[in-house]
Motif scaffolding. Structure first.
Motif, PDB file in Angstrom:
ATOM      1  N   UNK A   1       8.124 100.391  15.499  1.00 13.07           N
ATOM      2  CA  UNK A   1       7.737 101.556  14.713  1.00 13.07           C
ATOM      3  C   UNK A   1       6.903 102.527  15.546  1.00 13.07           C
ATOM      4  N   UNK A   2       6.022 102.002  16.397  1.00 13.70           N
ATOM      5  CA  UNK A   2       5.128 102.840  17.213  1.00 13.70           C
ATOM      6  C   UNK A   2       5.316 102.480  18.693  1.00 13.70           C
ATOM      7  N   UNK A   3       6.317 103.029  19.368  1.00 13.13           N
ATOM      8  CA  UNK A   3       6.636 102.657  20.758  1.00 13.13           C
ATOM      9  C   UNK A   3       5.486 102.839  21.733  1.00 13.13           C
ATOM     10  N   UNK A   4       4.522 103.725  21.455  1.00 16.12           N
ATOM     11  CA  UNK A   4       3.402 103.938  22.366  1.00 16.12           C
ATOM     12  C   UNK A   4       2.634 102.653  22.646  1.00 16.12           C
TER      13      UNK A   4
ATOM     14  N   UNK B   1      -4.696  98.923  31.802  1.00 21.95           N
ATOM     15  CA  UNK B   1      -4.094 100.136  32.357  1.00 21.95           C
ATOM     16  C   UNK B   1      -2.629  99.937  32.708  1.00 21.95           C
ATOM     17  N   UNK B   2      -2.237  98.747  33.047  1.00 22.35           N
ATOM     18  CA  UNK B   2      -0.866  98.500  33.495  1.00 22.35           C
ATOM     19  C   UNK B   2      -0.407  97.137  33.007  1.00 22.35           C
ATOM     20  N   UNK B   3      -0.174  97.007  31.680  1.00 18.23           N
ATOM     21  CA  UNK B   3       0.110  95.697  31.115  1.00 18.23           C
ATOM     22  C   UNK B   3       1.387  95.068  31.619  1.00 18.23           C
TER      23      UNK B   3
ATOM     24  N   UNK C   1     -11.497 103.030  24.004  1.00 20.14           N
ATOM     25  CA  UNK C   1     -10.520 103.055  25.100  1.00 20.14           C
ATOM     26  C   UNK C   1      -9.103 103.142  24.540  1.00 20.14           C
ATOM     27  N   UNK C   2      -8.830 102.411  23.470  1.00 17.20           N
ATOM     28  CA  UNK C   2      -7.508 102.478  22.841  1.00 17.20           C
ATOM     29  C   UNK C   2      -7.186 103.909  22.409  1.00 17.20           C
ATOM     30  N   UNK C   3      -8.177 104.592  21.819  1.00 18.78           N
ATOM     31  CA  UNK C   3      -7.963 105.965  21.347  1.00 18.78           C
ATOM     32  C   UNK C   3      -7.649 106.896  22.523  1.00 18.78           C
TER      33      UNK C   3
ATOM     34  N   UNK D   1      -3.429 109.834  26.119  1.00 18.47           N
ATOM     35  CA  UNK D   1      -2.837 109.990  27.447  1.00 18.47           C
ATOM     36  C   UNK D   1      -1.381 109.555  27.472  1.00 18.47           C
ATOM     37  N   UNK D   2      -1.068 108.457  26.796  1.00 19.88           N
ATOM     38  CA  UNK D   2       0.297 107.924  26.825  1.00 19.88           C
ATOM     39  C   UNK D   2       1.237 108.683  25.898  1.00 19.88           C
TER      40      UNK D   2
END
Length: 508
Positions: free
Chosen positions: A28-31, A165-167, A283-285, A290-291
């Motif tokens: 539902x939320x690809x971000x 930052x880079x999961x 940080x999530x916000x 940014x993404x």
């Protein structure tokens, strides 16, 4: 960890509902796929691990991982695997599970999944240690304990504290850098393409850190907002983190430039942080912005205030480095040019090229640093002017378009603010001009863009040229007039190419 996926091992820690819900939320939320610190091995069920890999791969290639799109894409790629791991019916089940929760729960669910995966690794490690201790020789004890320590370290760092930052591609900064592009000549130097002077020359480098410093009312905020309006008019997004002002002042200035309200509402992301960034919700916000919007410019207004808010000392170089990694570098790693606005030191004679605080503020920059010196004060109903000088240009693409100045600096531009009252102003970043040497800065970048637009689209009237070419209206019209005077473009309307305009022989 694949060997740990056993559906009949009921004692193994897992939360299959959390896995289903999280996958549904990602549909539902690809971000979320860019933000969650997960890898496929974190999932207990093999089909969930497989679905995670498919969603990540599709999202990485730009395909929106919505339910029908995902199903079609996966079916075309490998229908046997798709059916093996549940097919359309299970995809529907995952989607429904996602509807039962909200994307804000994704971080919590990811933590649950990671910690269960870590517990399974610990259990597996304990079983292996028990077996080796029972069957092994006494001399094997040292190696056995070393192997155990390696697993524990991997679990501790990789499972519980995955790199946010880079999961999907954990940092491996201690491996040799691939030099192929540099050696084979395909590497290209970074170019300053964010913001621009009236002649089309850029101000800031994408993905790099910059500073703009001045005395109070020297024009640093105006300078940053000039680049912001350039990017917004070009259809890009801008993030503005304000640690010392408020939204009325910033938005009011953009409105005074004539920027449309709808563009500001859609493309300016204004933040007024009052809490430390941390590693959780704040940080999530930020990562979500940014993404989701991929801004080209991020302005950090009030560096001293930002550091104090994070309990860091602006005078301490170690704290300056810590703050740089925590915020400016983290943002720049997502692609935008990061511009930090700061104050000069009080001692005018001894300030040199440095901002207030530790010298690391300048030394650590990988972009450019500008110093603004006010020549004519800004105010309502008057025209103010500040000199824009380059204090540092790490990539080296700016100084070639500047004039030498005192103190080892280079005069790159003039910031000119012409106020027509409280609600309207014209702001321009003009090239330097030296009447004594006869130096003339022609808008060659914009001239090339105008010529390219006419070559691509054919004859165009002036208003269409202005629409097609990125740049301030008056500057684009000047570029068109230079082309007409030089005989490259016809004077009649609609304008068309008379003689091909030669491309620039230097980096822009």
């Amino acid at each position: 960890m694949t060997a740990l996926h056993h559906a009949d091992s009921r004692a193994e820690p897992r939360d299959e509902q959390a896995e289903r819900t999280l996958l549904g939320l990602c549909l539902i939320a690809p971000r979320l796929l860019d933000e969650l610190p997960l890898i496929s091995d974190h999932f207990y069920r093999p089909n969930h691990a497989w679905w995670w890999e498919q969603l990540v791969e599709l999202h990485r290639h730009g395909d929106a991982p919505l339910s029908t799109t995902t199903a079609n894409a996966v079916l075309q790629a490998d229908p046997d695997e798709y059916l093996r791991y549940g097919g359309a019916s299970y995809l529907h089940e995952l989607h429904q599970a996602g509807l039962d929760d909200t994307p804000t729960a994704a971080g919590f669910l990811a933590d649950v999944i990671r910690k269960h995966a870590a517990r399974r690794q610990v259990i597996a490690l304990g079983n292996r240690l028990t077996q080796r201790a029972e069957q092994g020789e006494a001399d094997d004890l040292e190696q056995m304990l070393q192997d155990a320590m390696d697993v524990i370290e991997t679990t501790w760092r990789g499972q519980l504290f995955a790199d946010r930052r880079s999961p999907h591609a954990p940092s491996r900064s201690w491996q040799p850098v691939d030099l192929t592009a540099v050696l084979d000549g395909t590497w290209e130097a970074p170019l300053p393409t964010v913001g621009q002077r009236t002649d089309g020359r850029g101000l800031f480098y994408p993905g790099k850190q910059h500073t703009v410093i001045s005395e109070t009312e020297g024009g640093k905020t105006w300078f940053a907002l000039s680049a912001a309006q350039d990017e917004i008019r070009a259809g890009n997004h801008v993030v503005y983190l304000d640690f010392e002002d408020d939204e009325a002042s910033i938005v009011g200035r953009l409105l005074a430039f004539g920027l449309h309200r709808d563009l500001i509402a859609k493309q300016l992301h204004y933040l007024r942080p009052t809490d430390q960034l941390g590693t959780g919700t704040h940080l999530d916000d930020l990562l979500h912005i940014l993404n989701t919007h991929t801004p080209t410019l991020a302005v950090l207004d009030g560096i001293t205030e930002a550091m104090v808010m994070h309990a860091l000392n602006p005078l301490d170089n170690a704290d300056v480095a810590t703050f740089g990694r925590m915020l400016p570098r983290r943002i720049a790693d997502h692609g935008p040019a990061v511009v930090s606005l700061d104050h000069v030191v009080k001692d005018k004679d001894g300030r040199g090229r440095y901002a207030l605080g530790g010298v690391h503020k300048l030394n650590a920059l990988d972009g450019a640093s500008y110093i603004l010196e006010n020549r004519h004060a800004f105010g309502v109903g008057v025209t103010g002017r500040s000199t824009v000088k380059i204090a540092k240009d790490r990539p080296g693409q700016l100084r070639r378009h500047a004039l030498p100045s005192s103190g080892g600096l280079h005069w790159y531009a003039d910031l000119v603010l012409e106020s027509h009252g409280h609600e309207h102003a014209d702001l321009t970043i003009e090239p330097p001009s030296d009447g004594d040497t006869g130096t003339e800065y022609r808008p060659t970048v914009l001239m090339e863009r105008v010529a390219a637009a006419l070559t691509e689209h054919g004859p165009l009237p002036q208003r269409r040229i202005v629409t097609a070419v990125k740049g301030k209206t008056s500057a684009v019209i000047d570029a068109l007039n230079y082309l007409i005077l030089d005989g490259y473009v016809t004077d009649k309307t609609p304008h068309e190419i008379a003689t091909p305009y030669p491309p620039a022989q230097e980096s822009k």
